[in-house]
Design a protein around this motif. Sequence first.
Motif, PDB file in Angstrom:
ATOM      1  N   VAL A   1      37.071  21.278 -32.432  1.00  0.00           N
ATOM      2  CA  VAL A   1      38.155  22.224 -32.144  1.00  0.00           C
ATOM      3  C   VAL A   1      37.535  23.489 -31.565  1.00  0.00           C
ATOM      4  O   VAL A   1      36.395  23.835 -31.877  1.00  0.00           O
ATOM      5  N   GLY A   2      38.286  24.150 -30.693  1.00  0.00           N
ATOM      6  CA  GLY A   2      37.717  25.343 -30.082  1.00  0.00           C
ATOM      7  C   GLY A   2      38.747  26.178 -29.366  1.00  0.00           C
ATOM      8  O   GLY A   2      39.949  25.878 -29.367  1.00  0.00           O
ATOM      9  N   ALA A   3      38.248  27.230 -28.740  1.00  0.00           N
ATOM     10  CA  ALA A   3      39.100  28.140 -27.983  1.00  0.00           C
ATOM     11  C   ALA A   3      38.267  28.766 -26.880  1.00  0.00           C
ATOM     12  O   ALA A   3      37.038  28.808 -26.964  1.00  0.00           O
ATOM     13  N   TYR A   4      38.953  29.214 -25.829  1.00  0.00           N
ATOM     14  CA  TYR A   4      38.252  29.976 -24.804  1.00  0.00           C
ATOM     15  C   TYR A   4      39.203  30.942 -24.120  1.00  0.00           C
ATOM     16  O   TYR A   4      40.420  30.824 -24.207  1.00  0.00           O
ATOM     17  N   TYR A   5      38.587  31.910 -23.475  1.00  0.00           N
ATOM     18  CA  TYR A   5      39.319  32.891 -22.696  1.00  0.00           C
ATOM     19  C   TYR A   5      38.704  32.902 -21.307  1.00  0.00           C
ATOM     20  O   TYR A   5      37.485  32.921 -21.157  1.00  0.00           O
ATOM     21  N   SER A   6      39.555  32.870 -20.281  1.00  0.00           N
ATOM     22  CA  SER A   6      39.044  32.939 -18.913  1.00  0.00           C
ATOM     23  C   SER A   6      39.821  33.989 -18.139  1.00  0.00           C
ATOM     24  O   SER A   6      40.970  34.306 -18.462  1.00  0.00           O
ATOM     25  N   ARG A   7      39.182  34.499 -17.125  1.00  0.00           N
ATOM     26  CA  ARG A   7      39.790  35.523 -16.270  1.00  0.00           C
ATOM     27  C   ARG A   7      39.435  35.221 -14.829  1.00  0.00           C
ATOM     28  O   ARG A   7      38.272  34.943 -14.511  1.00  0.00           O
ATOM     29  N   PHE A   8      40.425  35.226 -13.962  1.00  0.00           N
ATOM     30  CA  PHE A   8      40.212  35.059 -12.531  1.00  0.00           C
ATOM     31  C   PHE A   8      40.911  36.214 -11.851  1.00  0.00           C
ATOM     32  O   PHE A   8      42.071  36.497 -12.143  1.00  0.00           O
ATOM     33  N   GLY A   9      40.211  36.900 -10.945  1.00  0.00           N
ATOM     34  CA  GLY A   9      40.852  38.033 -10.306  1.00  0.00           C
ATOM     35  C   GLY A   9      40.213  38.420  -9.001  1.00  0.00           C
ATOM     36  O   GLY A   9      39.120  37.972  -8.659  1.00  0.00           O
ATOM     37  N   TYR A  10      40.956  39.223  -8.267  1.00  0.00           N
ATOM     38  CA  TYR A  10      40.498  39.764  -6.991  1.00  0.00           C
ATOM     39  C   TYR A  10      40.290  41.263  -7.141  1.00  0.00           C
ATOM     40  O   TYR A  10      41.190  41.960  -7.591  1.00  0.00           O
TER      41      TYR A  10
END
Length: 150
Positions: free
Chosen positions: A68-77
């Motif tokens: 089990v797990g979790a993640y955070y991602s960010r994509f931006g300009y």
Amino acid sequence: LPFTIQSTSDTNTALYAEFEPGKFYMAGEFRRRIWNLVIPESLTSIASLDSRAWYLMGAYRVHPIVQVGAYYSRFGYSNFHAPSLPYVLGNGTSDWVVAARVDPNPHLYFKLEGHYMDGITTALGFYPSTNPGSPDRLTRLLVARIGLTF
């Protein structure tokens, strides 16, 4: 009239790391792309961008075949210009994810992911043809995945 589309720059940088001490798994990645398209005959800029994406992930193996797990991602300009797009883009998307993975054998896995995404970018598939008017800012998504490794 004939014309040329030319890329005056296209630079990609990527860094990735993972660490797996015992039952824990941690990973992270950073990517940056700088890209410019112009029509050289008229010195017209078609598109230019400076995009950055990253994620941090953590997981724990609660059973020999269940993780089990979790993640955070960010994509931006930090810089985006494309006059031909029919609606205005936000400057990025963030994605909070919880996940469970089952590995019944070393070559097969099943995974469920729950996503809560905030933001609008066409790089993530929010295109005008499938989102008349404009896409919603918030997206909730359940993903079921089967993977094979060999």
